[in-house]
Design a protein around this motif. Structure first.
Motif, PDB file in Angstrom:
ATOM      1  N   VAL A 251      15.684 -37.273  -3.428  1.00  0.00           N
ATOM      2  CA  VAL A 251      15.729 -38.378  -2.457  1.00  0.00           C
ATOM      3  C   VAL A 251      16.424 -37.919  -1.180  1.00  0.00           C
ATOM      4  CG1 VAL A 251      16.769 -40.638  -1.986  1.00  0.00           C
ATOM      5  CG2 VAL A 251      15.578 -40.238  -4.150  1.00  0.00           C
ATOM      6  N   GLU A 252      17.553 -37.228  -1.320  1.00  0.00           N
ATOM      7  CA  GLU A 252      18.277 -36.744  -0.141  1.00  0.00           C
ATOM      8  C   GLU A 252      17.417 -35.772   0.661  1.00  0.00           C
ATOM      9  OE1 GLU A 252      21.924 -35.107  -1.623  1.00  0.00           O
ATOM     10  OE2 GLU A 252      22.732 -37.074  -2.161  1.00  0.00           O
ATOM     11  N   GLU A 253      16.731 -34.881  -0.040  1.00  0.00           N
ATOM     12  CA  GLU A 253      15.852 -33.925   0.640  1.00  0.00           C
ATOM     13  C   GLU A 253      14.733 -34.664   1.361  1.00  0.00           C
ATOM     14  OE1 GLU A 253      14.252 -30.422   2.082  1.00  0.00           O
ATOM     15  OE2 GLU A 253      16.192 -30.756   1.142  1.00  0.00           O
ATOM     16  N   GLY A 254      14.163 -35.668   0.699  1.00  0.00           N
ATOM     17  CA  GLY A 254      13.120 -36.480   1.323  1.00  0.00           C
ATOM     18  C   GLY A 254      13.633 -37.202   2.556  1.00  0.00           C
ATOM     19  N   GLU A 255      14.852 -37.732   2.462  1.00  0.00           N
ATOM     20  CA  GLU A 255      15.451 -38.416   3.616  1.00  0.00           C
ATOM     21  C   GLU A 255      15.685 -37.441   4.770  1.00  0.00           C
ATOM     22  OE1 GLU A 255      18.900 -40.232   1.883  1.00  0.00           O
ATOM     23  OE2 GLU A 255      17.789 -42.026   1.266  1.00  0.00           O
ATOM     24  N   ARG A 256      16.133 -36.234   4.441  1.00  0.00           N
ATOM     25  CA  ARG A 256      16.344 -35.225   5.493  1.00  0.00           C
ATOM     26  C   ARG A 256      15.007 -34.869   6.157  1.00  0.00           C
ATOM     27  NH1 ARG A 256      20.193 -33.251   1.820  1.00  0.00           N
ATOM     28  NH2 ARG A 256      18.700 -31.808   0.900  1.00  0.00           N
ATOM     29  N   GLU A 257      13.979 -34.684   5.320  1.00  0.00           N
ATOM     30  CA  GLU A 257      12.664 -34.355   5.877  1.00  0.00           C
ATOM     31  C   GLU A 257      12.131 -35.512   6.720  1.00  0.00           C
ATOM     32  OE1 GLU A 257       9.836 -32.953   2.983  1.00  0.00           O
ATOM     33  OE2 GLU A 257      11.234 -31.478   2.193  1.00  0.00           O
ATOM     34  N   ALA A 258      12.302 -36.748   6.229  1.00  0.00           N
ATOM     35  CA  ALA A 258      11.839 -37.914   6.979  1.00  0.00           C
ATOM     36  C   ALA A 258      12.565 -38.011   8.313  1.00  0.00           C
ATOM     37  CB  ALA A 258      12.049 -39.188   6.155  1.00  0.00           C
ATOM     38  N   GLU A 259      13.857 -37.739   8.316  1.00  0.00           N
ATOM     39  CA  GLU A 259      14.637 -37.764   9.560  1.00  0.00           C
ATOM     40  C   GLU A 259      14.140 -36.684  10.516  1.00  0.00           C
ATOM     41  OE1 GLU A 259      17.220 -38.881  12.470  1.00  0.00           O
ATOM     42  OE2 GLU A 259      16.630 -39.963  10.666  1.00  0.00           O
ATOM     43  N   GLY A 260      13.837 -35.506   9.979  1.00  0.00           N
ATOM     44  CA  GLY A 260      13.293 -34.431  10.818  1.00  0.00           C
ATOM     45  C   GLY A 260      11.942 -34.823  11.399  1.00  0.00           C
ATOM     46  N   ILE A 261      11.106 -35.443  10.578  1.00  0.00           N
ATOM     47  CA  ILE A 261       9.797 -35.899  11.069  1.00  0.00           C
ATOM     48  C   ILE A 261       9.987 -36.973  12.136  1.00  0.00           C
ATOM     49  CG2 ILE A 261       7.709 -37.173  10.397  1.00  0.00           C
ATOM     50  CD1 ILE A 261       7.903 -35.669   7.678  1.00  0.00           C
ATOM     51  N   ARG A 262      10.932 -37.884  11.914  1.00  0.00           N
ATOM     52  CA  ARG A 262      11.198 -38.940  12.898  1.00  0.00           C
ATOM     53  C   ARG A 262      11.638 -38.335  14.232  1.00  0.00           C
ATOM     54  NH1 ARG A 262      14.837 -41.135  15.529  1.00  0.00           N
ATOM     55  NH2 ARG A 262      16.556 -40.046  14.540  1.00  0.00           N
ATOM     56  N   ARG A 263      12.552 -37.345  14.153  1.00  0.00           N
ATOM     57  CA  ARG A 263      13.021 -36.688  15.392  1.00  0.00           C
ATOM     58  C   ARG A 263      11.868 -35.970  16.096  1.00  0.00           C
ATOM     59  NH1 ARG A 263      17.417 -35.257  12.157  1.00  0.00           N
ATOM     60  NH2 ARG A 263      16.544 -33.190  11.880  1.00  0.00           N
ATOM     61  N   ASP A 264      11.058 -35.244  15.305  1.00  0.00           N
ATOM     62  CA  ASP A 264       9.917 -34.534  15.895  1.00  0.00           C
ATOM     63  C   ASP A 264       8.936 -35.515  16.527  1.00  0.00           C
ATOM     64  OD1 ASP A 264      11.058 -32.184  15.006  1.00  0.00           O
ATOM     65  OD2 ASP A 264       9.705 -31.950  13.288  1.00  0.00           O
ATOM     66  N   THR A 265       8.682 -36.615  15.830  1.00  0.00           N
ATOM     67  CA  THR A 265       7.767 -37.633  16.353  1.00  0.00           C
ATOM     68  C   THR A 265       8.314 -38.242  17.634  1.00  0.00           C
ATOM     69  OG1 THR A 265       7.017 -38.136  14.107  1.00  0.00           O
ATOM     70  CG2 THR A 265       6.575 -39.791  15.784  1.00  0.00           C
ATOM     71  N   GLU A 266       9.611 -38.486  17.646  1.00  0.00           N
ATOM     72  CA  GLU A 266      10.239 -39.044  18.852  1.00  0.00           C
ATOM     73  C   GLU A 266      10.088 -38.074  20.022  1.00  0.00           C
ATOM     74  OE1 GLU A 266      14.665 -40.491  20.217  1.00  0.00           O
ATOM     75  OE2 GLU A 266      14.059 -40.826  18.132  1.00  0.00           O
ATOM     76  N   LYS A 267      10.272 -36.772  19.770  1.00  0.00           N
ATOM     77  CA  LYS A 267      10.107 -35.774  20.830  1.00  0.00           C
ATOM     78  C   LYS A 267       8.663 -35.773  21.341  1.00  0.00           C
ATOM     79  CE  LYS A 267      13.655 -32.548  19.248  1.00  0.00           C
ATOM     80  NZ  LYS A 267      13.900 -31.235  18.624  1.00  0.00           N
TER      81      LYS A 267
END
Length: 106
Positions: free
Chosen positions: A61-77
């Motif tokens: 779950v933590e790894e998934g949350e980290r990946e989701a946060e990375g995807i969110r940041r990339d998407t925001e960029k």
């Protein structure tokens, strides 16, 4: 004399039965102890498996949350870049529009 032999045999038989009874009691006790020990070990390993499973689940779950946060940041960029490009294109279209309008009026 036969009587003494018979009495002696009966006494030996009683002692043998007593020894047999005590051995069977001891075996039953050992068997019960082993069953309890096995049950305790099974419960212990089930708890460890549960804890290990929970830990693995939480890590996933933590790894998934980290990946989701990375995807969110990339998407925001990407969205920010698209907004910049859109803004630049819009500004260019507006400039071109006004240039043509002024060019036509002259």
């Amino acid at each position: 004399m036969e009587e003494k032999v018979i009495e002696r045999l009966l006494e030996i038989d009683r002692k043998a039965q007593e020894v047999q009874r005590k051995r069977e009691e001891g075996l039953r006790s050992l068997e019960e102890d082993y069953k309890n020990k096995i049950r305790e070990l099974i419960e212990k390993y089930e708890r460890e498996i549960d804890e290990s499973s929970k830990k693995a689940f939480n890590e996933a779950v933590e790894e998934g949350e980290r990946e989701a946060e990375g995807i969110r940041r990339d998407t925001e960029k990407i969205l920010n870049n698209l907004e910049e490009v859109f803004s630049e294109v819009k500004d260019e279209i507006e400039r071109e529009f006004f240039l043509r309008i002024f060019k036509v009026k002259r």
